[in-house]
Design an enzyme around this catalytic site. Structure first.
Site, PDB file in Angstrom:
ATOM      1  N   LYS A   1       0.788  -1.258   0.103  1.00  0.00           N
ATOM      2  CA  LYS A   1       0.178   0.367   0.123  1.00  0.00           C
ATOM      3  C   LYS A   1       1.028   1.342  -0.129  1.00  0.00           C
ATOM      4  O   LYS A   1       0.612   1.743  -0.779  1.00  0.00           O
ATOM      5  CB  LYS A   1      -0.983  -0.042   1.238  1.00  0.00           C
ATOM      6  CG  LYS A   1      -2.104  -1.192   1.525  1.00  0.00           C
ATOM      7  CD  LYS A   1      -2.893  -1.446   2.891  1.00  0.00           C
ATOM      8  CE  LYS A   1      -1.931  -1.461   3.831  1.00  0.00           C
ATOM      9  NZ  LYS A   1      -1.389  -2.515   4.353  1.00  0.00           N
TER      10      LYS A   1
ATOM     11  N   ARG B   1     -10.133   1.014   8.494  1.00  0.00           N
ATOM     12  CA  ARG B   1      -9.382   0.202   8.661  1.00  0.00           C
ATOM     13  C   ARG B   1     -10.230  -0.923   9.345  1.00  0.00           C
ATOM     14  O   ARG B   1     -10.294  -2.407  10.500  1.00  0.00           O
ATOM     15  CB  ARG B   1      -8.282  -0.104   9.863  1.00  0.00           C
ATOM     16  CG  ARG B   1      -6.589  -0.729   9.421  1.00  0.00           C
ATOM     17  CD  ARG B   1      -5.917  -0.618  10.402  1.00  0.00           C
ATOM     18  NE  ARG B   1      -4.155  -1.298   9.382  1.00  0.00           N
ATOM     19  CZ  ARG B   1      -3.253  -1.390   9.023  1.00  0.00           C
ATOM     20  NH1 ARG B   1      -3.635   0.424   9.191  1.00  0.00           N
ATOM     21  NH2 ARG B   1      -2.316  -1.361   9.252  1.00  0.00           N
TER      22      ARG B   1
ATOM     23  N   ARG C   1      11.271  -4.811   5.429  1.00  0.00           N
ATOM     24  CA  ARG C   1      11.462  -3.598   5.310  1.00  0.00           C
ATOM     25  C   ARG C   1      12.279  -2.963   5.898  1.00  0.00           C
ATOM     26  O   ARG C   1      12.164  -2.459   6.606  1.00  0.00           O
ATOM     27  CB  ARG C   1       9.878  -3.809   5.612  1.00  0.00           C
ATOM     28  CG  ARG C   1       9.183  -1.600   5.196  1.00  0.00           C
ATOM     29  CD  ARG C   1       7.706  -2.060   5.635  1.00  0.00           C
ATOM     30  NE  ARG C   1       7.142  -2.455   6.514  1.00  0.00           N
ATOM     31  CZ  ARG C   1       5.560  -2.593   6.213  1.00  0.00           C
ATOM     32  NH1 ARG C   1       4.847  -2.127   5.087  1.00  0.00           N
ATOM     33  NH2 ARG C   1       4.973  -3.019   7.447  1.00  0.00           N
TER      34      ARG C   1
ATOM     35  N   ARG D   1      10.525  -0.696  11.477  1.00  0.00           N
ATOM     36  CA  ARG D   1       9.589  -0.723  12.619  1.00  0.00           C
ATOM     37  C   ARG D   1       9.695  -1.592  13.387  1.00  0.00           C
ATOM     38  O   ARG D   1      10.002  -2.708  13.362  1.00  0.00           O
ATOM     39  CB  ARG D   1       8.476  -0.807  11.693  1.00  0.00           C
ATOM     40  CG  ARG D   1       8.273   0.722  10.638  1.00  0.00           C
ATOM     41  CD  ARG D   1       6.903   0.653  10.012  1.00  0.00           C
ATOM     42  NE  ARG D   1       5.524  -0.034  10.989  1.00  0.00           N
ATOM     43  CZ  ARG D   1       4.319  -0.449   9.701  1.00  0.00           C
ATOM     44  NH1 ARG D   1       4.391  -0.121   8.159  1.00  0.00           N
ATOM     45  NH2 ARG D   1       3.420  -1.245  10.919  1.00  0.00           N
TER      46      ARG D   1
ATOM     47  N   ARG E   1      -1.077  -8.350  13.768  1.00  0.00           N
ATOM     48  CA  ARG E   1      -1.460  -7.815  12.414  1.00  0.00           C
ATOM     49  C   ARG E   1      -2.341  -7.907  11.332  1.00  0.00           C
ATOM     50  O   ARG E   1      -2.823  -7.870  10.876  1.00  0.00           O
ATOM     51  CB  ARG E   1      -0.042  -6.843  11.940  1.00  0.00           C
ATOM     52  CG  ARG E   1       0.051  -5.739  13.047  1.00  0.00           C
ATOM     53  CD  ARG E   1       1.489  -5.434  12.824  1.00  0.00           C
ATOM     54  NE  ARG E   1       1.697  -4.672  11.658  1.00  0.00           N
ATOM     55  CZ  ARG E   1       3.353  -4.248  10.826  1.00  0.00           C
ATOM     56  NH1 ARG E   1       3.828  -4.933  11.376  1.00  0.00           N
ATOM     57  NH2 ARG E   1       3.458  -3.686   9.786  1.00  0.00           N
TER      58      ARG E   1
HETATM   59  P1  ADP Z   1       0.984  -2.111   7.619  1.00  0.00           P
HETATM   60  O1  ADP Z   1       1.544  -0.698   5.910  1.00  0.00           O
HETATM   61  O2  ADP Z   1       1.822  -2.634   7.495  1.00  0.00           O
HETATM   62  O3  ADP Z   1      -0.605  -2.248   7.030  1.00  0.00           O
HETATM   63  P2  ADP Z   1       0.651   0.789   8.848  1.00  0.00           P
HETATM   64  O4  ADP Z   1       1.848   1.474   8.912  1.00  0.00           O
HETATM   65  O5  ADP Z   1      -0.806   1.318   8.162  1.00  0.00           O
HETATM   66  O6  ADP Z   1       1.058  -1.031   8.753  1.00  0.00           O
HETATM   67  O7  ADP Z   1      -0.103   1.482  10.339  1.00  0.00           O
HETATM   68  C1  ADP Z   1       0.945   0.399  11.480  1.00  0.00           C
HETATM   69  C2  ADP Z   1      -0.112   0.385  12.942  1.00  0.00           C
HETATM   70  O8  ADP Z   1      -0.600   1.860  13.358  1.00  0.00           O
HETATM   71  C3  ADP Z   1      -0.689  -0.474  12.529  1.00  0.00           C
HETATM   72  O9  ADP Z   1      -1.268  -1.910  13.807  1.00  0.00           O
HETATM   73  C4  ADP Z   1      -1.932  -0.156  13.836  1.00  0.00           C
HETATM   74  O10 ADP Z   1      -1.440  -0.460  15.487  1.00  0.00           O
HETATM   75  C5  ADP Z   1      -1.973   1.703  13.634  1.00  0.00           C
HETATM   76  N1  ADP Z   1      -3.448   1.876  12.489  1.00  0.00           N
HETATM   77  C6  ADP Z   1      -2.971   2.641  11.475  1.00  0.00           C
HETATM   78  N2  ADP Z   1      -4.458   3.394  10.964  1.00  0.00           N
HETATM   79  C7  ADP Z   1      -4.836   2.503  11.470  1.00  0.00           C
HETATM   80  C8  ADP Z   1      -6.449   2.685  11.841  1.00  0.00           C
HETATM   81  N3  ADP Z   1      -6.617   2.707  10.114  1.00  0.00           N
HETATM   82  N4  ADP Z   1      -7.237   2.514  12.515  1.00  0.00           N
HETATM   83  C9  ADP Z   1      -6.638   1.997  13.530  1.00  0.00           C
HETATM   84  N5  ADP Z   1      -5.267   1.199  13.328  1.00  0.00           N
HETATM   85  C10 ADP Z   1      -4.760   1.822  13.386  1.00  0.00           C
HETATM   86  P1  ADP Z   2       2.349  -1.355   3.143  1.00  0.00           P
HETATM   87  O1  ADP Z   2       2.233  -0.440   3.102  1.00  0.00           O
HETATM   88  O2  ADP Z   2       1.083  -2.823   2.217  1.00  0.00           O
HETATM   89  O3  ADP Z   2       2.281  -2.687   4.135  1.00  0.00           O
HETATM   90  P2  ADP Z   2       4.546  -1.488   2.318  1.00  0.00           P
HETATM   91  O4  ADP Z   2       4.625  -1.099   0.856  1.00  0.00           O
HETATM   92  O5  ADP Z   2       5.672  -0.564   3.154  1.00  0.00           O
HETATM   93  O6  ADP Z   2       3.516  -2.213   2.643  1.00  0.00           O
HETATM   94  O7  ADP Z   2       5.627  -2.692   1.550  1.00  0.00           O
HETATM   95  C1  ADP Z   2       6.046  -3.738   1.849  1.00  0.00           C
HETATM   96  C2  ADP Z   2       7.781  -3.881   1.717  1.00  0.00           C
HETATM   97  O8  ADP Z   2       7.593  -4.504   0.593  1.00  0.00           O
HETATM   98  C3  ADP Z   2       8.267  -2.606   1.281  1.00  0.00           C
HETATM   99  O9  ADP Z   2       9.730  -3.156   1.612  1.00  0.00           O
HETATM  100  C4  ADP Z   2       8.315  -2.836   0.284  1.00  0.00           C
HETATM  101  O10 ADP Z   2       9.672  -2.026  -0.083  1.00  0.00           O
HETATM  102  C5  ADP Z   2       7.992  -4.195  -0.502  1.00  0.00           C
HETATM  103  N1  ADP Z   2       7.577  -3.811  -1.634  1.00  0.00           N
HETATM  104  C6  ADP Z   2       6.368  -3.379  -1.972  1.00  0.00           C
HETATM  105  N2  ADP Z   2       5.507  -4.503  -3.199  1.00  0.00           N
HETATM  106  C7  ADP Z   2       6.339  -4.788  -3.254  1.00  0.00           C
HETATM  107  C8  ADP Z   2       6.126  -5.718  -4.479  1.00  0.00           C
HETATM  108  N3  ADP Z   2       5.305  -5.987  -5.551  1.00  0.00           N
HETATM  109  N4  ADP Z   2       7.108  -7.245  -4.533  1.00  0.00           N
HETATM  110  C9  ADP Z   2       8.628  -6.788  -3.794  1.00  0.00           C
HETATM  111  N5  ADP Z   2       7.909  -6.076  -3.127  1.00  0.00           N
HETATM  112  C10 ADP Z   2       7.753  -5.626  -2.455  1.00  0.00           C
END
Ligand code: ADP
Ligand code: ADP
Ligand code: ZN
Length: 218
Positions: free
Chosen positions: A13, A88, A127, A161, A172
């Site tokens: 994302k 979410r 990551r 992170r 998660r």
């Molecule tokens: P990821 O990219 O791995 O999906 P995020 O950076 O979006 O993780 O979120 C990290 C953490 O922040 C989540 O595990 C949750 O604890 C909190 N968080 C983020 N967005 C939301 C949301 N919309 N509602 C509730 N908790 C959230």
């Molecule tokens: P999210 O925001 O959904 O938690 P991220 O965009 O942070 O996910 O991506 C998670 C990890 O995977 C990062 O280290 C990113 O560089 C890598 N990544 C993202 N998209 C791809 C893909 N299509 N193929 C391989 N690695 C990816």
């Protein structure tokens, strides 16, 4: 244009939002990034969010809804935004609908990124991101062009992170399946959902998202 990127942790994302925001001149709104900034700054919200995030749970709807409501009202969001990590839960989706309606704005597309669980774990465990400009990277799949130097800003400082460790990832993922995955049905029923295969390369997924946006907007 206002978009939502929906998908489990590690689906891509943030990576795709970064590209889309630059290409379409949209603001990337990541509630995760905003919450991490609040934790770092030690604000009241940050203090409340910290413990929950460490355990891999979801921060309360009240808190995240307020953050997004305030942020969307800022002038730089006028051209449109990409929500990455919000909504979410179903109550968050309902709150978003209400705030968009009262601002007379519409939701153009909800893009679901579909990725196998095993791959999610691989992506999360490699990551890292730039401490200065937040650009996202991966040890194997998206390394910096020059080892140890950020492609975007040249900084040599990177972070990982705290919640990207194996024990927390499980919680998660569980939170995603329990609380967030019902949103797929919710947006499908509203005719806003496009599902994109998130297993391909970053470039391929980006191209598929562009095509999906065309589909829904056209
Ligand atoms: P990821 O990219 O791995 O999906 P995020 O950076 O979006 O993780 O979120 C990290 C953490 O922040 C989540 O595990 C949750 O604890 C909190 N968080 C983020 N967005 C939301 C949301 N919309 N509602 C509730 N908790 C959230
Ligand atoms: P999210 O925001 O959904 O938690 P991220 O965009 O942070 O996910 O991506 C998670 C990890 O995977 C990062 O280290 C990113 O560089 C890598 N990544 C993202 N998209 C791809 C893909 N299509 N193929 C391989 N690695 C990816
Ligand atoms: Zn940087």
């Amino acid at each position: 244009m206002n978009l939502i990127l929906l998908g489990p942790p590690g689906a891509g994302k943030g990576t795709q939002a970064e590209g889309l925001a630059a290409k379409h001149d949209l603001v990337q709104l990541s509630t995760g990034a905003m919450l991490r900034a609040a934790v770092k700054a030690g604000t009241e919200v940050g203090l409340k969010a910290d413990a929950v995030m460490k355990k891999g749970g979801l921060v309360s709807d009240d808190i995240v809804v307020r953050i997004i409501k305030d942020r969307i009202a800022e002038p730089d969001c006028e051209n449109g935004f990409i929500l990455d990590g919000f909504p979410r839960t179903l109550p968050q989706a309902a709150a978003l609908e209400k705030m968009l309606r009262s601002a007379k704005r519409r939701l153009d597309a909800v893009i679901e990124l579909k990725v196998d669980d095993k791959v999610l774990v691989e992506r999360i465990s490699g990551r890292f991101s730039c401490s200065k400009c937040s650009a996202g990277y991966h040890d194997t799949f998206k390394p910096t062009k020059v080892r140890g130097v950020c492609d975007t800003c040249g900084s040599k400082d990177f972070t990982r992170r705290a919640d990207d460790k194996a024990e927390t990832v499980q919680a998660r993922l569980m939170a995603y399946y329990k609380e967030t995955s019902p949103l797929i049905g919710y947006y499908f029923a509203k005719g806003r959902l496009e599902t994109v295969d998130g297993m391909g390369s970053i470039e391929q997924v980006g191209a598929d998202i562009e095509a999906a946006i065309e589909n829904l907007a056209g």
